[in-house]
Design an enzyme around this catalytic site. Structure first.
Site, PDB file in Angstrom:
ATOM      1  CB  SER A   1     -21.240  41.179 -21.626  1.00 51.78           C
ATOM      2  OG  SER A   1     -20.632  40.082 -20.971  1.00 51.78           O
TER       3      SER A   1
ATOM      4  CG  ASP B   1      -8.417  48.452 -10.009  1.00 55.09           C
ATOM      5  OD1 ASP B   1      -8.364  47.292  -9.555  1.00 55.09           O
ATOM      6  OD2 ASP B   1      -7.477  49.261  -9.956  1.00 55.09           O
TER       7      ASP B   1
ATOM      8  CG  ASP C   1      -6.056  47.231  -4.797  1.00 58.19           C
ATOM      9  OD1 ASP C   1      -5.938  47.335  -6.033  1.00 58.19           O
ATOM     10  OD2 ASP C   1      -6.413  48.169  -4.071  1.00 58.19           O
TER      11      ASP C   1
END
Length: 665
Positions: free
Chosen positions: A171, A248, A251
C-alpha cells in the site's frame, strides 16, 4: 436519527448515541453487503462448508485449527464494557438488516439458501481476523523454508529490497505539511493494495453521533462486518491512513508430537459439509499457539505463534478512541491499543502536526527464537510544515530494523517522494493524481541487460509509463519471457511443484510470482540459479522480437479481475464486474499487480483517498466497483469508472445535499 445516502449510495449514519450509531451502521452494512457479511461470518466460524459443500473444507480446517472463533470470543470478553456494547449494538443492526436484504447468492433463483447460524457480538472480531491472519509473515516463511531446503544459500535471491521477505507490493500512504498545500493545512493521502474482491473489501461510511457529551463525525472506510472506521478516516480535525509495516510478528515452530509433551490441549471438532459426510478436524494447542499444519497422525506439527493468540486480543480496544480522536496525539494513543497486523500509521491534524508511526505488537526474540516481550518503542518520525512522510511498505527509516529483516522494494516510495518534490502546492485532486502514477522504475536492472541492437524502435522515447504505449507492451513481453526462462532453470524444478501444504497456501508458493517479485535482485547476481543473466536476457529479447513485433497493449493484457467469494472457493459464479483494462504495474505507484502467465490482475488499489485538513468536503475517496454488493443496484459499479481512471469522488458531508433513507428502522 437515521441513515442518509449521497449520490454514490454511501451511507451517512447519524445517531443520538454511540450504540445507536453502531446499530444503524450494522443495518446499513447488511443492506449493502448481505452476502459478504454472511460468507465472512461463516469463514470466521469455520463453517463455510455447511453452505458451500466440500469446497469449504480446506478453509474450515484451517479456521478450526487456528482457533479463529475461539480467539475472537476471548478477545471480546477482554474488551471494556463500552466497546462490548458498541459491538453488540452493531450486531443487532446487522441481524435486523439481513432480514429482507437483497442477496442473490443466497436467495436468488440459483441461490444457496439461508446461511446457517447468525451473528454474535464477537463475530466482528472473527471477521477481522479472517481478513488479517494470512496477511502476516507465516505463509511466506513456509515458502522460504522450502526454498532453503532446495537451494541453500541461493534462496536469498528470493528477496525484495535486500533481505529475505515476502512478495512485494502493498500500500501507499503519505502526508504533506501545510506549507506544501494550497489551503495551508496538511493533506493525508493513500491507497491500500489487496486482492480485488467483488464486492470490494472496503466499504465507505460516515458515522456521526449527536450526543453532546460524546459527539463525533467521521468519514472513512471499514471492512464490512466491523463497526467504526479503522484504517483510513477523516475525523474533521485529524485524519489518518495506513500501510502494512511488513513486520515479522508471526512465527512457526516445528514440534515433535509423538511424545505429547508439546500439546496442552487436544480436541476433535466436526465440520459439517453440505451434501457430504461430516469431516473431523483435530485441534491441537501448545503453550506457544495452535498447530496449523501436521498433526498426531504425521507425528509432527507446525505451531503458529502470533500476538492475537498470545494475548487473546485483536486490538478492538482502538475502535472507540479512533472515532473520538481530535488530534494526532489522540490517534497515536489509540494506536497503542492496536495488536495485529502491524501497520504504518500516517497521521495529520488541523494544528499542522504530521506523524508517521508504527503500531501493533512486534515480539522480541532471544537467540533461540523464543518470545521475550514486545518491541518498544516502535519507529516514529515527524514532518515539518514544509515536509512530508511517505510509506509504501518499504524500509522507511533505519529504525525499521526492529520490525523485520525484509521489506518491499523502495521503488514506489521513491517515486512518490519524487512526485511530491516536483509538485507545486497540493490540493486533494493533485494528491490523488500522485497515486495514479504508472511510471516503471523497477525495470532498470532488466533494461540494462538488453543489447542495444535488440532495443525496439522508439524505446528511447518511452518514459517508463506502464500504459498503452508500445514501450510498455514490449517491456511487459520481455519481462514475461525472462521470468519464464528463469523459472525453467533445472535447479528450480522442485519449486515448480504445488505447495505441499495444500491449495490454501498456493499463492505464496507461486514460483513465477516469486521470481517476478525479486527480478531486480536475481538479475544483479553473477550466476543466479546457475544462469547467465546477460545471455538469458539477450535470448529473451530475441524471442520477443521474433514472436510478435506488435504485442497487445499492456492495459488490454492486464485487466481488472475481482474475485467473488465463490470464485475464491473455486465454485462457479456468473461475473458481473467489468474486466476493465488497467495501466500500472506491481512496483509502480498505481500498484495493479502483474500475475505471470495471465492476462488479468487480481491485486491492486482497493480504495483511494485524499484527506484535506483545511476542508473535509474538499477531500476525495473512491473504491473499485461501488457500495452495493447487489448487481441490480445502481450503486453496484457506479464508482468504478472513476477508480479505473485513477481518480476519486468528492466527499460530501453537508446533510442538506444527502437523501434520507426511508426504509431505515
Amino acid at each position: 436519527m437515521s441513515i442518509w445516502r449521497d449520490q454514490w449510495g454511501i451511507p451517512h449514519v447519524r445517531g443520538a448515541s454511540l450504540t445507536e450509531v453502531a446499530r444503524l451502521q450494522g443495518w446499513a452494512t447488511a443492506r449493502d453487503r448481505a452476502w459478504q457479511l454472511e460468507i465472512e461470518r461463516l469463514r470466521g466460524e469455520g463453517r463455510a462448508a455447511e453452505l458451500l459443500g466440500p469446497a469449504g473444507v480446506g478453509w474450515d480446517t484451517f479456521a478450526r485449527r487456528a482457533r479463529l472463533e475461539a480467539v475472537a470470543r476471548e478477545s471480546f470478553e477482554r474488551l471494556d464494557q463500552e466497546t462490548q456494547e458498541f459491538l453488540t449494538a452493531y450486531v443487532s443492526g446487522v441481524r435486523s438488516g439481513l432480514e429482507g436484504a437483497s442477496c442473490p447468492e443466497l436467495d436468488g433463483p440459483d441461490g444457496l439458501g439461508p446461511a446457517p447460524g447468525t451473528w454474535q457480538p464477537w463475530t466482528p472480531l472473527a471477521v477481522f481476523w479472517v481478513q488479517q491472519i494470512l496477511f502476516g509473515s507465516f505463509p511466506s516463511k513456509l515458502f522460504s523454508a522450502r526454498a532453503a531446503r532446495v537451494l541453500g544459500a541461493d534462496a536469498e535471491l528470493f528477496r525484495t529490497e535486500g533481505l529475505t521477505g515476502g512478495l512485494s507490493g502493498g500500500s501507499n500512504a503519505y502526508a504533506v505539511g501545510g506549507g506544501r498545500t494550497r489551503a495551508g493545512a496538511p493533506i493525508v493521502a493513500g491507497d491500500p493494495h489487496r486482492v480485488f474482491e467483488a464486492p470490494n473489501v472496503y466499504l465507505q461510511v460516515r458515522l456521526a453521533c449527536t450526543d453532546p457529551d460524546d459527539a463525533f463525525d467521521v468519514v472513512g472506510m471499514t471492512f464490512p462486518g466491523i463497526p467504526g472506521v479503522q484504517h483510513f478516516a477523516h475525523a474533521g480535525q485529524v485524519a489518518w491512513g495506513i500501510t502494512n509495516a511488513m513486520a515479522d510478528y508471526q512465527d512457526l515452530y516445528r514440534v515433535d508430537l509423538r511424545s505429547g509433551s508439546e500439546v496442552v490441549r487436544r480436541s476433535v471438532e466436526t465440520v459439517l459439509v453440505r451434501g457430504q459426510e461430516p469431516v473431523e478436524v483435530e485441534v491441537l494447542e501448545t503453550d506457544r499457539g495452535p498447530v496449523v499444519l501436521g498433526g498426531s497422525d504425521e507425528g509432527w506439527g507446525e505451531v503458529l505463534r502470533s500476538p492475537g493468540h498470545e494475548l487473546g486480543d485483536l486490538g478492538f480496544g482502538a475502535l472507540l478512541p479512533l472515532l473520538r480522536a481530535r488530534s494526532v496525539a489522540d490517534v497515536e494513543a489509540a494506536v497503542e491499543r492496536w495488536v495485529e497486523p502491524v501497520n504504518n500509521w500516517v497521521i495529520a491534524d488541523v494544528a499542522g502536526d504530521v506523524v508517521h508511526t508504527a503500531g501493533g505488537r512486534v515480539p522480541r526474540r532471544d537467540e533461540a527464537g523464543e518470545w521475550t516481550g514486545w518491541v518498544d518503542p516502535l519507529p516514529r518520525r515527524t514532518a515539518s510544515t514544509d515536509g512530508s512522510v511517505v510509506t509504501a511498505n518499504d524500509r522507511c527509516m533505519p529504525e525499521f530494523d526492529v520490525l523485520a529483516a525484509g521489506f518491499a522494494p523502495p521503488f514506489r516510495a521513491h517515486r512518490i517522494a519524487q512526485l511530491l518534490d516536483e509538485a507545486g502546492p497540493l490540493d486533494a485532486d493533485h494528491a490523488v493524481a500522485v497515486l495514479a502514477d504508472t511510471t516503471q522504475t523497477a525495470g532498470a536492472p532488466l533494461l540494462a541487460l538488453v543489447p542495444v541492437d535488440l532495443h525496439p524502435r522508439g524505446l528511447a522515447e518511452w518514459d517508463g509509463a506502464m500504459d498503452g504505449s508500445p514501450g510498455a507492451a514490449w517491456y511487459a513481453a520481455l519481462r514475461a519471457e525472462v521470468v519464464d526462462r528463469i523459472c525453467a532453470a533445472p535447479v528450480l524444478a522442485p519449486l515448480r511443484e504445488p505447495s505441499e501444504h495444500g491449495p490454501l497456501y498456493e499463492p505464496w508458493f507461486s514460483l513465477s510470482a516469486r521470481v517476478a517479485s525479486a527480478l531486480h535482485i536475481i538479475l544483479a547476481a553473477e550466476k543466479p540459479f546457475g544462469l547467465d543473466p546477460r545471455a538469458l536476457v539477450a535470448d529473451a529479447a530475441k524471442a520477443v522480437r521474433d514472436a510478435d513485433p506488435e504485442p497487445t497493449t499492456w492495459p488490454d493484457q492486464h485487466r481488472f479481475w475481482p474475485l467473488h467469494a465463490l470464485e475464491q472457493f473455486d465454485l462457479p459464479h456468473t461475473r458481473t464486474a467489468p474486466a476493465t483494462p488497467l495501466p500500472g504495474d506491481t512496483d509502480t505507484v498505481r500498484c495493479n499487480a502483474w500475475i505471470p502467465g495471465t492476462s488479468v490482475t487480481v491485486r491492486g488499489s482497493v480504495a483511494r483517498y485524499a484527506w484535506d485538513l483545511a476542508d473535509r468536503d474538499n477531500s476525495r475517496w473512491v473504491v473499485p466497483l461501488g457500495v452495493s454488493g447487489d448487481p441490480d443496484d445502481p450503486h453496484h459499479t457506479d464508482q468504478h469508472d472513476t477508480w479505473a481512471r485513477g481518480g476519486a469522488v468528492r466527499v460530501v458531508t453537508d446533510w442538506s445535499l444527502l437523501t434520507e433513507e426511508k426504509t431505515c428502522p
